[in-house]
Write a protein that holds these residues in place. Structure first.
Motif, PDB file in Angstrom:
ATOM      1  N   ASP A  48       0.804  -1.212   0.000  1.00 39.74           N
ATOM      2  CA  ASP A  48       0.000   0.000   0.000  1.00 39.74           C
ATOM      3  C   ASP A  48       0.841   1.269   0.000  1.00 39.74           C
ATOM      4  N   ILE A  49       1.781   1.338   0.913  1.00 38.49           N
ATOM      5  CA  ILE A  49       2.622   2.527   1.011  1.00 38.49           C
ATOM      6  C   ILE A  49       4.077   2.081   1.027  1.00 38.49           C
ATOM      7  N   ASN A  59      -4.274   1.333  -2.360  1.00 40.17           N
ATOM      8  CA  ASN A  59      -5.442   2.095  -1.897  1.00 40.17           C
ATOM      9  C   ASN A  59      -5.105   3.222  -0.938  1.00 40.17           C
ATOM     10  N   LEU A  60      -4.117   3.062  -0.089  1.00 42.27           N
ATOM     11  CA  LEU A  60      -3.782   4.157   0.828  1.00 42.27           C
ATOM     12  C   LEU A  60      -3.298   5.384   0.057  1.00 42.27           C
ATOM     13  N   ILE A  61      -2.475   5.178  -0.959  1.00 46.23           N
ATOM     14  CA  ILE A  61      -2.043   6.311  -1.784  1.00 46.23           C
ATOM     15  C   ILE A  61      -3.235   6.879  -2.553  1.00 46.23           C
ATOM     16  N   ARG A  62      -4.132   6.019  -3.016  1.00 44.70           N
ATOM     17  CA  ARG A  62      -5.309   6.491  -3.759  1.00 44.70           C
ATOM     18  C   ARG A  62      -6.175   7.389  -2.868  1.00 44.70           C
ATOM     19  N   SER A  63      -6.294   6.989  -1.599  1.00 41.44           N
ATOM     20  CA  SER A  63      -7.117   7.815  -0.699  1.00 41.44           C
ATOM     21  C   SER A  63      -6.488   9.183  -0.483  1.00 41.44           C
ATOM     22  N   VAL A  64      -5.155   9.243  -0.412  1.00 42.64           N
ATOM     23  CA  VAL A  64      -4.477  10.537  -0.282  1.00 42.64           C
ATOM     24  C   VAL A  64      -4.738  11.385  -1.525  1.00 42.64           C
ATOM     25  N   CYS A  65      -4.639  10.773  -2.699  1.00 40.18           N
ATOM     26  CA  CYS A  65      -4.863  11.513  -3.951  1.00 40.18           C
ATOM     27  C   CYS A  65      -6.301  12.031  -4.034  1.00 40.18           C
ATOM     28  N   MET A  66      -7.271  11.198  -3.626  1.00 44.03           N
ATOM     29  CA  MET A  66      -8.670  11.646  -3.642  1.00 44.03           C
ATOM     30  C   MET A  66      -8.873  12.838  -2.723  1.00 44.03           C
ATOM     31  N   ALA A  67      -8.264  12.785  -1.538  1.00 53.56           N
ATOM     32  CA  ALA A  67      -8.382  13.914  -0.610  1.00 53.56           C
ATOM     33  C   ALA A  67      -7.737  15.155  -1.207  1.00 53.56           C
ATOM     34  N   GLY A  68      -6.602  14.987  -1.917  1.00 52.34           N
ATOM     35  CA  GLY A  68      -5.945  16.125  -2.552  1.00 52.34           C
ATOM     36  C   GLY A  68      -6.783  16.759  -3.626  1.00 52.34           C
ATOM     37  N   LEU A  69      -7.727  15.959  -4.207  1.00 46.26           N
ATOM     38  CA  LEU A  69      -8.630  16.481  -5.238  1.00 46.26           C
ATOM     39  C   LEU A  69      -9.992  16.869  -4.666  1.00 46.26           C
ATOM     40  N   ASN A 110     -13.599  14.022  -0.947  1.00 46.03           N
ATOM     41  CA  ASN A 110     -13.436  13.589   0.432  1.00 46.03           C
ATOM     42  C   ASN A 110     -14.292  12.382   0.792  1.00 46.03           C
ATOM     43  N   ALA A 111     -15.514  12.311   0.286  1.00 47.45           N
ATOM     44  CA  ALA A 111     -16.374  11.173   0.620  1.00 47.45           C
ATOM     45  C   ALA A 111     -15.765   9.874   0.095  1.00 47.45           C
ATOM     46  N   GLU A 112     -15.296   9.917  -1.157  1.00 45.30           N
ATOM     47  CA  GLU A 112     -14.659   8.731  -1.736  1.00 45.30           C
ATOM     48  C   GLU A 112     -13.384   8.375  -0.982  1.00 45.30           C
ATOM     49  N   ALA A 113     -12.619   9.412  -0.621  1.00 48.48           N
ATOM     50  CA  ALA A 113     -11.350   9.171   0.075  1.00 48.48           C
ATOM     51  C   ALA A 113     -11.600   8.512   1.422  1.00 48.48           C
ATOM     52  N   GLU A 114     -12.594   8.997   2.163  1.00 52.22           N
ATOM     53  CA  GLU A 114     -12.868   8.428   3.481  1.00 52.22           C
ATOM     54  C   GLU A 114     -13.386   6.998   3.358  1.00 52.22           C
ATOM     55  N   GLU A 115     -14.269   6.760   2.379  1.00 49.87           N
ATOM     56  CA  GLU A 115     -14.806   5.414   2.195  1.00 49.87           C
ATOM     57  C   GLU A 115     -13.693   4.431   1.841  1.00 49.87           C
ATOM     58  N   LEU A 116     -12.812   4.847   0.942  1.00 50.92           N
ATOM     59  CA  LEU A 116     -11.714   3.966   0.535  1.00 50.92           C
ATOM     60  C   LEU A 116     -10.764   3.709   1.698  1.00 50.92           C
ATOM     61  N   LEU A 117     -10.484   4.760   2.481  1.00 50.35           N
ATOM     62  CA  LEU A 117      -9.568   4.598   3.608  1.00 50.35           C
ATOM     63  C   LEU A 117     -10.164   3.661   4.658  1.00 50.35           C
ATOM     64  N   ARG A 118     -11.444   3.851   4.984  1.00 49.79           N
ATOM     65  CA  ARG A 118     -12.079   2.969   5.980  1.00 49.79           C
ATOM     66  C   ARG A 118     -12.069   1.519   5.487  1.00 49.79           C
ATOM     67  N   SER A 119     -12.343   1.338   4.227  1.00 53.56           N
ATOM     68  CA  SER A 119     -12.340  -0.012   3.673  1.00 53.56           C
ATOM     69  C   SER A 119     -10.943  -0.637   3.780  1.00 53.56           C
ATOM     70  N   ARG A 120      -9.933   0.161   3.469  1.00 56.20           N
ATOM     71  CA  ARG A 120      -8.562  -0.374   3.528  1.00 56.20           C
ATOM     72  C   ARG A 120      -8.165  -0.707   4.956  1.00 56.20           C
ATOM     73  N   LEU A 121      -8.601   0.097   5.917  1.00 53.82           N
ATOM     74  CA  LEU A 121      -8.168  -0.112   7.304  1.00 53.82           C
ATOM     75  C   LEU A 121      -8.885  -1.282   7.977  1.00 53.82           C
ATOM     76  N   ASN A 159      -8.489  -4.137   6.877  1.00 56.68           N
ATOM     77  CA  ASN A 159      -7.490  -5.187   6.729  1.00 56.68           C
ATOM     78  C   ASN A 159      -6.230  -4.835   7.511  1.00 56.68           C
ATOM     79  N   THR A 160      -5.386  -5.811   7.668  1.00 56.60           N
ATOM     80  CA  THR A 160      -4.142  -5.606   8.402  1.00 56.60           C
ATOM     81  C   THR A 160      -3.245  -4.642   7.643  1.00 56.60           C
ATOM     82  N   ALA A 161      -2.538  -3.816   8.380  1.00 57.15           N
ATOM     83  CA  ALA A 161      -1.585  -2.891   7.776  1.00 57.15           C
ATOM     84  C   ALA A 161      -0.412  -2.705   8.729  1.00 57.15           C
TER      85      ALA A 161
END
Length: 788
Positions: free
Chosen positions: A142-143, A722-732, A735-746, A748-750
């Motif tokens: 992810d990162i 996905n973690l990088i994707r969520s950062v990119c979405m927030a940069g654009l 925010n709703a998509e970024a938060e949903e993607l981040l919650r989904s990713r978290l 799972n184990t990281a």
């Protein structure tokens, strides 16, 4: 320009009689048009020792040069492909034809090998004979850890080891071409050679000669087959290759090339050829001729030797009984030269210094010059050598005349090579000769020291295994000890097996009662490396355990087991072994670094920083250690301290893009935006232009209040985690998509390090955009707290 050696060869050629049909066929072939169906591209010369294979090859070389061709020669002094190509390059250079690409790549290969950690060098050692490594590398974490990738995944399990090797090499060697060189030396060195060959062939056609193929074929035959198959690229159309050795090429393997191949089996001279040779030396008296033919058995090397100093009248000839060497010596008029011929046979290879020790001559330069001109002495890449048939006979005479003198001279040679092994850059080669002469001096009748040395060579210098086993066999044969000769022959046959050779050899060695604890430990350590090379780390562990039992206070054994355990992701156990290695050798940086990395894998970040910081203290001029330590300081929230390491690393390695990438991240974290912009531009202009570089570029653009295309570009890349994707979405501002993607990713184990890096990205977005990123930061922190 004609060289001294060329003049010698011309004079030798003037007396070369016999094999006329072979010489004529080869010479005719040199002049045939490329499209002529009679033209052959491969000549294969084979026959028993003494029939003149190497001498005929030298005549082929002479004919080639007289026809205006460039020639390259390889013999058993080369033990791997790099050495063989180096020998060809040196031969070309002696003819004013430089292999620039190959020479540069060989220099780079040796330099890069020295940069690698010993364990990594061990893993890569077999690549010179086992071929190339697939270069695909896929970042699927992810990162990525700043300055490189935290982990490597590949969709093919069989390629996992290759990618791990590439990752490790990439972190130590940042130049992409040199990474390929280290991982695929056969392919990369051959491509460089073919580039030079193509250029040189435009000036003059080329002939290559691969001699003593019964020894060099273990690594040259697979390479040669790949050359013929076009695996490395096109060969010049007018290239001619000659292979000479004791055995014919395997027709099942070389069958596809029968149409372009000329096979030349050699036997003893015919009566006509033998008489022709004697006639050129002025020997035509039938009684003398009859005795010489009988003494020599028409074996070319014997006949040439006898003819060189043969009888000039009937009174000298006697009858046909008696040893051929004694007859030759009888006909050499000068006692000093007779001694030179006898004593010069004691070493397995000669230069003037070695000859002086063996002979005790008061005029070694003059005597050695005479010896070099004899037909049974030939120049090789590593010095001069007697023809083995002649050398063996000379040794038998010495042992028969005075065994005590024979022992004493071998003792002096053993002392000489012992001293030289401590001073030269070829310790193991000289150590093999020292053991041979100690055995021949009667000081080691069971060849104990040579067998023990073989264990050490198997553990640390595998390229010389065949040389060591062949020496053991030869030592037994030269000294009339069939038990030692048979043991050496058995080990040599085992070592010749490219697939199972090392395993079989070491298994057999461990049965030998002469091994001490240290040698048994070394043998088990070498067996472990064999299984690691075969990608069987689990099978390596029992041998590593045995190596530690035999050498419990040897830090390298604990270290090696730690490396294998780490590969198996058994990091707790690896940590124990690395700790023991550090305890035994506290000032050695490599085990300390590996222990720090084990701590990092276990997310013991504070302990990891302590070890890596100590590694930097021990090796303050190693840019790699500085960067790794800096990356960890960034993860621990200490970017200002990290910049101290990174500033020094940049001074040491200004062309390393990954260091500039890490520096850009640290500078963004401390608010040094202009400096970060400069650093990321440098990183991306070098090799460090990956997902992280593009994300850092986007953050720099935001910090400088510029429009950026990189957030959107990263989202278009399906490989971006996905973690990088969520950062990119927030940069654009999605925010709703970024938060949903981040919650989904978290869900799972990281890894904590991954989470910390992601949190730092969101914190930078918040700082430089002024937007509230607290939701993302709190989600990541909560995940970190729950996994603590």
């Amino acid at each position: 320009m004609v060289s001294f050696q060329d003049l010698i060869k011309r004079q030798q050629a003037g007396g070369f009689i016999g094999r006329g049909d072979h010489l004529a066929r080869f010479d005719e072939n040199l002049r045939l048009p490329l499209e002529d169906p009679r033209r052959r591209l491969l000549f294969t010369v084979h026959g028993n020792a003494g029939v003149g294979k190497s001498f005929l090859a030298n005549q082929f070389i002479r004919l080639s040069r007289e026809a205006g061709r460039l020639t390259g020669y390889v013999d058993e002094s080369s033990v791997d492909l790099a050495g063989a190509l180096g020998a060809i390059a040196r031969d070309f250079a002696s003819q004013d034809a430089r292999c620039k690409n190959l020479s540069d790549r060989l220099d780079a290969y040796r330099k890069r090998q020295e940069q690698l950690d010993p364990e990594l060098r061990d893993e890569l050692a077999s690549l010179l004979t086992k071929g190339t490594v697939r270069l695909g590398l896929k970042a699927a974490q992810d990162i990525p850890v700043v300055g490189g990738m935290l982990g490597i995944l590949d969709d093919k399990a069989a390629a996992e080891k290759t990618d791990k090797l590439r990752a490790q090499v990439t972190r130590k060697i940042r130049d992409r071409q040199d990474v390929r060189l280290v991982l695929s030396p056969v392919e990369e060195l051959t491509k460089a050679f073919l580039q030079d060959l193509a250029l040189l062939a435009k000036r003059k056609p080329v002939s290559l000669f691969l001699d003593t193929f019964e020894r060099t074929g273990t690594f040259l035959e697979p390479w040669l087959l790949d050359l013929f198959a076009g695996r490395f690229g096109e060969l010049p159309a007018d290239l001619i290759i000659t292979v000479s050795g004791q055995h014919a090429l395997n027709v099942n393997v070389w069958g596809p090339y029968l149409g372009v191949r000329q096979d030349i089996p050699l036997d003893v001279f015919t009566s006509v050829e033998a008489r022709q040779l004697l006639a050129t030396r002025g020997i035509t008296d039938e009684e003398i001729v009859t005795v010489l033919l009988s003494l020599s058995g028409r074996l070319p090397v014997w006949l040439a030797m006898l003819a060189e100093s043969g009888p000039v009248n009937r009174d000298e000839v006697g009858d046909a009984s008696g040893d051929v060497v004694e007859r030759f010596l009888k006909w050499v008029p000068d006692q000093r030269l007779r001694n030179a011929a006898l004593w010069g046979a004691l070493p397995r290879k000669l230069d003037q210094d070695v000859f002086a020790v063996a002979s005790g001559s008061e005029s070694p330069a003059e005597d050695f010059a005479w010896l070099r001109a004899q037909p049974f002495v030939s120049e090789r890449a590593d010095g001069w050598r007697y023809h083995e048939v002649v050398r063996s006979a000379m040794i038998r005479v010495q042992r028969r005349v005075s065994l005590s003198d024979y022992y004493e001279r071998h003792r002096k040679l053993a002392d000489y090579f012992d001293t030289r092994s401590q001073q030269s850059g070829a310790f193991f080669r000289d150590a093999i000769d020292e053991r041979y002469h100690s055995f021949s001096a009667g000081d080691d009748p069971q060849a104990t020291s040579l067998i023990r040395l073989l264990c050490l060579i198997a553990a640390v210098e595998t390229d010389l295994i065949r040389q060591a086993t062949a020496t053991l066999e030869q030592a037994g044969r030269d000294n009339d000890l069939p038990v030692v000769e048979q043991h050496g022959a058995q080990l040599n046959a085992l070592a010749a097996d490219q697939v199972h050779g090392q395993l079989s050899l070491l298994t057999e060695l461990l049965k030998d009662d002469v091994l001490q604890a240290v040698h048994r430990g070394l043998a088990h350590s070498a067996l472990a490396r064999h299984f690691v090379d075969q990608d069987q780390p689990e099978a390596a562990l029992p041998h590593l355990g045995a190596a530690i039992r035999w050498r419990p206070d040897e830090p390298v054994e604990h270290f090696r087991r730690g490396v294998v355990l780490a590969k198996l992701k058994r990091h707790e156990e690896a940590l124990t072994d690395f700790t023991r290695a550090v305890e035994l050798e506290p000032d050695e940086v490599i085990p300390l670094y590996f222990r720090g990395m084990a701590h990092r894998e276990l997310d013991n970040l504070v302990e990891a920083e302590l070890d890596l910081g100590h590694a930097v203290h021990l090796a303050p001029d190693d840019a790699y250690y500085l960067e790794i330590h800096a990356d960890l300081l960034i993860t621990l929230g200490q970017p200002q301290k990290a910049l101290v390491d990174l500033d020094r690393a940049v001074e040491l390695a200004p062309d390393d893009g990954w260091i500039w990438q890490s520096r850009a991240f640290a500078q963004l974290l401390v608010g040094a935006v202009p400096e970060a912009a400069t650093a990321i531009a440098k990183a991306r202009s070098m090799d460090a232009d990956d997902q992280e570089s593009r994300l850092l570029q986007a953050l720099v653009d935001v910090a400088e209040q510029r429009e950026t295309e990189h957030f959107a570009a990263l989202l278009d890349d399906p490989e971006v985690p996905n973690l990088i994707r969520s950062v990119c979405m927030a940069g654009l501002n999605r925010n709703a998509e970024a938060e949903e993607l981040l919650r989904s990713r978290l869900e799972n184990t990281a890894r904590p390090q991954v989470l910390i890096t992601a949190r730092q990205y969101f914190e930078l977005l918040q700082r430089y955009t002024g937007q509230d990123m607290s939701t993302y930061i709190e989600l990541l922190q909560a995940k970190l707290d729950s996994s603590a």
